[in-house]
Design a protein around this motif. Structure first.
Motif, PDB file in Angstrom:
ATOM      1  N   MET A   1     -26.051 -36.870 -54.041  1.00  0.00           N
ATOM      2  CA  MET A   1     -27.482 -37.087 -54.113  1.00  0.00           C
ATOM      3  C   MET A   1     -28.137 -36.921 -52.741  1.00  0.00           C
ATOM      4  N   ASP A   2     -27.430 -37.280 -51.669  1.00  0.00           N
ATOM      5  CA  ASP A   2     -28.004 -37.103 -50.334  1.00  0.00           C
ATOM      6  C   ASP A   2     -28.103 -35.617 -49.996  1.00  0.00           C
ATOM      7  N   ARG A   6     -31.486 -33.540 -49.233  1.00  0.00           N
ATOM      8  CA  ARG A   6     -31.607 -32.752 -48.003  1.00  0.00           C
ATOM      9  C   ARG A   6     -32.048 -31.326 -48.303  1.00  0.00           C
ATOM     10  N   ASN A   7     -31.631 -30.798 -49.457  1.00  0.00           N
ATOM     11  CA  ASN A   7     -31.978 -29.427 -49.835  1.00  0.00           C
ATOM     12  C   ASN A   7     -33.173 -29.363 -50.779  1.00  0.00           C
ATOM     13  N   ASN A   8     -33.919 -30.484 -50.872  1.00  0.00           N
ATOM     14  CA  ASN A   8     -35.120 -30.552 -51.705  1.00  0.00           C
ATOM     15  C   ASN A   8     -34.843 -30.187 -53.161  1.00  0.00           C
ATOM     16  N   ILE A   9     -33.714 -30.668 -53.677  1.00  0.00           N
ATOM     17  CA  ILE A   9     -33.355 -30.449 -55.074  1.00  0.00           C
ATOM     18  C   ILE A   9     -33.615 -31.736 -55.849  1.00  0.00           C
ATOM     19  N   GLN A  10     -34.440 -31.657 -56.878  1.00  0.00           N
ATOM     20  CA  GLN A  10     -34.778 -32.820 -57.695  1.00  0.00           C
ATOM     21  C   GLN A  10     -33.963 -32.794 -58.986  1.00  0.00           C
ATOM     22  N   PRO A  26     -26.637 -42.094 -60.202  1.00  0.00           N
ATOM     23  CA  PRO A  26     -26.679 -41.432 -58.894  1.00  0.00           C
ATOM     24  C   PRO A  26     -26.109 -42.345 -57.819  1.00  0.00           C
ATOM     25  N   VAL A  27     -25.212 -41.824 -56.989  1.00  0.00           N
ATOM     26  CA  VAL A  27     -24.586 -42.636 -55.940  1.00  0.00           C
ATOM     27  C   VAL A  27     -24.620 -41.888 -54.611  1.00  0.00           C
ATOM     28  N   ASN A  28     -24.580 -42.665 -53.552  1.00  0.00           N
ATOM     29  CA  ASN A  28     -24.423 -42.137 -52.197  1.00  0.00           C
ATOM     30  C   ASN A  28     -23.395 -43.028 -51.510  1.00  0.00           C
ATOM     31  N   PRO A  29     -22.107 -42.679 -51.617  1.00  0.00           N
ATOM     32  CA  PRO A  29     -21.050 -43.571 -51.114  1.00  0.00           C
ATOM     33  C   PRO A  29     -21.144 -43.843 -49.617  1.00  0.00           C
ATOM     34  N   ARG A  30     -21.640 -42.883 -48.856  1.00  0.00           N
ATOM     35  CA  ARG A  30     -21.699 -43.073 -47.404  1.00  0.00           C
ATOM     36  C   ARG A  30     -22.665 -44.181 -47.013  1.00  0.00           C
ATOM     37  N   LYS A  31     -23.703 -44.385 -47.838  1.00  0.00           N
ATOM     38  CA  LYS A  31     -24.664 -45.456 -47.579  1.00  0.00           C
ATOM     39  C   LYS A  31     -24.509 -46.590 -48.588  1.00  0.00           C
TER      40      LYS A  31
END
Length: 234
Positions: A1-2, A6-10, A26-31
């Motif tokens: 998702m990050d 970053r690539n402006n993809i919705q 939706p997950v962002n494991p790094r955060k």
């Protein structure tokens, strides 16, 4: 998702969930974002609180409609997709001799071709994936992304990639020495000034000599290569 952000993809999460028929988190494991929601979704499915819809991702019955219908009478409770796999792989399944023979007869009577059916199933699945992507994923500038993908293909192509790599490598190698010499000279001059100043104010002796010619000179020898390393890594 990050990376999508970053690539402006919705991404339409609700739409994707509806089209796939499974819960989407939706997950962002790094955060560490979305991990708790993911665990909750897994628990709901495990406890049968969230009921998955009883439908296939693609309409597998169209691949061999009559054969699929007959297999479902032999093996109860399977989907159309499951029936296709029984037709293709029933020899590897733990079935009774009677069921094995029945499915084999269905194959023969319907002239079922496993290889052809698998190829058709793959094409049908990718067509469905493309449809879902069009409905649920929006790119800010598709033409721009296509341009960069095409450019990347040419850059990393076997022959062209080598032709691009050689001048790029020569430029990077030359930059290490040409561009880095100015900050390297500045660092060397700065440490020279510091060493001279410290030599004038510190008392003479082996401890001062160790500090100036050991610690300060050693630190200078390390930091003077930092500009080259930064250029190389960039």
């Amino acid at each position: 998702m990050d990376l999508a952000k970053r690539n402006n993809i919705q991404i339409d999460i609700n739409g994707l969930e509806r089209e796939l028929g499974v819960p989407i988190v939706p997950v962002n494991p790094r955060k560490n974002k979305g991990i708790a929601e993911l665990k909750k979704a897994i628990a709901l499915v495990h406890e049968n609180i969230y009921q998955l819809p009883a439908r296939d991702f693609i309409d597998s019955s169209t691949l061999a409609e009559t054969a699929v219908a007959r297999v479902k009478t032999v093996v109860n409770g399977i989907s159309n997709y499951g029936a296709i796999h029984y037709l293709i792989n029933h020899e590897n399944f733990s079935l009774s001799d009677t069921d094995q023979e029945a499915i084999e007869n269905i194959e023969v009577e319907n002239k079922f071709n496993p290889t052809k059916t698998q190829a058709e199933e793959i094409m049908l699945r990718y067509g469905r994936i493309k449809q879902v992507m069009h409905q649920t994923v929006v790119e800010s500038d598709p033409l721009k992304n296509i341009f960069f993908r095409k450019a990347r293909q040419y850059i990393v192509a076997p022959f062209l990639g080598l032709c691009n790599f050689i001048p790029g490598f020569i430029f990077a190698f030359q930059s290490i020495f040409s561009f880095a010499q100015y900050p390297m000279s500045a660092i060397e001059w700065g440490f020279g000034q510091v060493t001279g100043w410290l030599g004038n104010i510190l008392p003479a002796g082996w401890l001062t000599n160790l500090f100036l010619n050991g610690f300060v000179a050693g630190l200078s020898g390390i930091l003077i290569f930092v500009p080259q390393i930064m250029i190389l890594l960039d």
